[in-house]
Design an enzyme around this catalytic site. Structure first.
Site, PDB file in Angstrom:
ATOM      1  N   LYS A  21       0.865  -1.179   0.000  1.00 22.48           N
ATOM      2  CA  LYS A  21       0.000   0.000   0.000  1.00 22.48           C
ATOM      3  C   LYS A  21       0.908   1.237   0.000  1.00 22.48           C
ATOM      4  O   LYS A  21       1.460   1.625   1.014  1.00 22.48           O
ATOM      5  CB  LYS A  21      -0.921   0.054   1.223  1.00 22.48           C
ATOM      6  CG  LYS A  21      -1.963   1.166   1.055  1.00 22.48           C
ATOM      7  CD  LYS A  21      -2.385   1.800   2.347  1.00 22.48           C
ATOM      8  CE  LYS A  21      -1.442   2.805   2.916  1.00 22.48           C
ATOM      9  NZ  LYS A  21      -1.133   4.015   2.119  1.00 22.48           N
TER      10      LYS A  21
ATOM     11  N   GLU B  46       9.928   1.176  10.611  1.00 30.53           N
ATOM     12  CA  GLU B  46      10.992   2.171  10.439  1.00 30.53           C
ATOM     13  C   GLU B  46      10.296   3.516  10.587  1.00 30.53           C
ATOM     14  O   GLU B  46       9.596   3.971   9.695  1.00 30.53           O
ATOM     15  CB  GLU B  46      11.626   1.985   9.064  1.00 30.53           C
ATOM     16  CG  GLU B  46      12.983   2.640   8.953  1.00 30.53           C
ATOM     17  CD  GLU B  46      12.914   3.967   8.257  1.00 30.53           C
ATOM     18  OE1 GLU B  46      12.782   4.987   8.976  1.00 30.53           O
ATOM     19  OE2 GLU B  46      12.974   4.000   7.021  1.00 30.53           O
TER      20      GLU B  46
ATOM     21  N   CYS C  65      13.721  10.428   7.137  1.00 34.53           N
ATOM     22  CA  CYS C  65      13.699  10.041   8.560  1.00 34.53           C
ATOM     23  C   CYS C  65      15.082  10.144   9.184  1.00 34.53           C
ATOM     24  O   CYS C  65      15.210  10.233  10.399  1.00 34.53           O
ATOM     25  CB  CYS C  65      13.223   8.608   8.718  1.00 34.53           C
ATOM     26  SG  CYS C  65      11.608   8.360   8.034  1.00 34.53           S
TER      27      CYS C  65
ATOM     28  N   GLU D 181      10.495  15.864  15.204  1.00 29.70           N
ATOM     29  CA  GLU D 181      11.105  15.668  13.897  1.00 29.70           C
ATOM     30  C   GLU D 181      10.649  16.827  13.007  1.00 29.70           C
ATOM     31  O   GLU D 181       9.448  17.040  12.833  1.00 29.70           O
ATOM     32  CB  GLU D 181      10.614  14.333  13.337  1.00 29.70           C
ATOM     33  CG  GLU D 181      11.287  13.935  12.070  1.00 29.70           C
ATOM     34  CD  GLU D 181      10.887  12.530  11.620  1.00 29.70           C
ATOM     35  OE1 GLU D 181       9.735  12.119  11.862  1.00 29.70           O
ATOM     36  OE2 GLU D 181      11.718  11.861  11.003  1.00 29.70           O
TER      37      GLU D 181
HETATM   38  C1  SIN Z   1      13.743   7.311   5.131  1.00 35.06           C
HETATM   39  O1  SIN Z   1      13.681   8.522   5.198  1.00 35.06           O
HETATM   40  O2  SIN Z   1      12.935   6.609   5.707  1.00 35.06           O
HETATM   41  C2  SIN Z   1      14.792   6.605   4.316  1.00 35.06           C
HETATM   42  C3  SIN Z   1      16.007   7.367   4.110  1.00 35.06           C
HETATM   43  C4  SIN Z   1      17.111   6.552   3.481  1.00 35.06           C
HETATM   44  O3  SIN Z   1      16.953   5.370   3.167  1.00 35.06           O
HETATM   45  O4  SIN Z   1      18.178   7.118   3.321  1.00 35.06           O
END
Ligand code: SIN
Length: 484
Positions: free
Chosen positions: A180, A256, A290, A387
């Site tokens: 998804k 993640e 992230c 964040e």
């Molecule tokens: C992410 O922002 O979740 C992945 C970043 C990355 O793989 O470098």
């Protein structure tokens, strides 16, 4: 959109080897974040299409798991090659739906495809183990088996690579998948499905369910007992909801989630390298990753010089359409994202932060936010706590290792951390003390298929990539042989 292979641009979802419309021909619109223009209508699936994708994935599992690792590897390898052959088109689709500059989009396609290449090899290596028996007539063998149907819920910030990073190890292990994608960026997913079909995956092995109602589809994917594993990349807030929803059917889960990465520059750092690393770690994808540096900590002896050079480098970053040459900062993904950045910047300035550059939306009504640097930042500000997910760098001054380690760890998140310095003893001490799943030492870039990507604490669990990545999609079974 002008593509060499126009088939790659489709709004249909992909279930059981067929591109399909949603029930009642329902669709939702996908727009370009650069100018808000409509790109294409996409099949708007709901719980019933999701159920059928799960059923088909489960049927396909019976024979897919029986193939040898080498047989699965051959198809995965072909998928990888097709991604590389179509890199220009895949990157164009990605830039138009997501906004990141074309060069970065190409980098993402290469990065995403490299997971398929890596796991095409790993498909042959789902090794088990033998253990010396605990009694004289006993022998113990450990085997690894594919877990079953996998649900992959993927984000908009890497619409291609976050799919391949989950799907490649799952398929290599012998699992089948229902994906998804984010409703903001479904087109890269659909393009990958076209290439999966061309690569020769049997029907039902890889399915894509696009939807404008992610809660409904997410509920089905997490509640349906046939799904045995969920892999999710996205916010900690949503991850917690999905984890709760998976508990009733006790699924294996990989998450993640969000990060709040510290980027520490010690007095003995190479300042040029630290500035370069900070730009990469902070402004890649306009700050929407992230693992982006979220809080920059600079030691007092180097603070003035670093801040000055870093700000100068930030002022040279060119904002604009991802399709224009030289542009390194594209638009943010949606209006909500810009408002959230405006909010945290205003909060910092209200509480006494000093704005060195940027600080505003580029033009009224656009989704561009100026690359921003703030100093005199303190831990009570939102830029410290949450964040940021945008092109804003808050800089803190510190004096001692102890203080910066405590500040760096003062967050519920634990995804990525970075630091620059040259004293080898301190490098070891700091690397061990940082409570993060990944630490970049004298580098601002740590993503690669050969290393285990993932976090600790509220940044989640499970690892993607590397020799460990397939374990998330395998059950371990131990065979105890007696009477020998
Ligand atoms: C992410 O922002 O979740 C992945 C970043 C990355 O793989 O470098």
């Amino acid at each position: 959109m002008n593509l060499k292979n126009q088939r790659l641009l489709t709004g249909q979802s992909f279930i059981n080897g067929q591109f399909i419309n949603a029930n009642k021909q329902k669709t939702f619109s996908v727009t370009n974040p650069y100018d808000g223009k409509h790109i294409i209508d996409v099949a708007d699936c709901s719980a019933s299409e999701t159920q059928s994708a799960i059923t088909k994935a489960n049927e396909a599992f019976v024979s897919w798991r029986q193939l040898t690792g080498t047989e699965r590897s051959t198809i995965l390898r072909r998928w990888f090659e097709l991604q590389m052959e179509n890199i220009d088109d895949l990157a164009m689709i990605l830039t138009v739906e997501q906004g990141k500059p074309l060069a970065e989009a190409k980098g993402e396609i290469r990065y995403g495809a490299s997971f398929v290449e890596w796991f095409a090899e790993e498909a042959k290596r789902a090794y088990g183990d033998t253990i010396p028996g605990h009694q004289r007539d006993k022998r113990i063998v450990v085997i690894k088996q594919p877990i079953g149907v996998v649900a992959a819920i993927t984000p908009w910030n890497f619409p291609s690579a976050m799919i391949t990073r989950k799907v490649a190890p799952a398929l290599a292990a012998g699992c089948t998948v229902v994906i998804k994608p984010s409703e903001l960026t479904p087109l890269s997913a659909n393009a990958l499905a076209v290439l999966a079909q061309d690569a020769g995956f049997p029907s039902g092995v890889l399915n894509i369910v696009n939807t404008s109602t992610p809660e409904k589809v997410g509920k089905e994917l997490t509640a349906n007992p046939t799904v045995r594993k969920l892999s999710f990349t996205g916010s900690t807030e949503v991850g917690k909801i999905l984890l709760r929803q998976c508990s009733d059917t006790v699924k294996k889960v990989s998450l993640e989630l969000g990060g709040n990465a510290p980027f520490i520059v010690f007095d003995d750092a190479d300042i040029n390298e630290a500035v370069e690393g900070a730009i990469a770690a902070k402004y890649r994808n306009a700050g929407q990753t992230c693992v982006c540096a979220n809080r920059m900590f600079v030691q007092d002896g180097i603070y003035e010089e670093f801040t000055q050079r870093f700000t100068k480098a930030v002022q040279q970053l060119i904002i604009g359409s991802g399709l224009e040459k030289g542009v390194v900062i594209g638009p943010l993904i949606e209006e909500k994202a810009v408002q959230s950045i405006e909010f945290v910047v205003a909060d910092a300035i209200d509480k006494g932060a000093n704005l060195l550059t940027g600080g505003n939306r580029k033009d009224k009504d656009s989704l561009f936010f100026q690359p921003t640097v703030l100093t005199d930042v303190t831990p009570d500000m939102k830029v410290f706590i949450q964040e940021i997910f945008g092109p804003v760098a808050p800089i803190f001054k510190f004096e001692t290792d102890e203080v910066v380690i405590a500040l760096a760890n003062d967050t519920p998140y634990g995804l990525a951390a970075y630091f620059y310095g040259r004293d080898y003893a301190r490098i070891w001490r700091v690397a061990e003390a940082l409570e993060y799943g990944m630490v970049g030492i004298n580098t601002g870039m740590l993503s690669t298929p050969v290393a285990p990507f993932g976090g600790i604490k509220e940044s989640g669990f499970g690892r993607e990539g590397s020799k460990y990545g397939m374990d998330d999609y395998l059950d371990m079974k131990y065979l105890c042989w007696g009477g020998i």
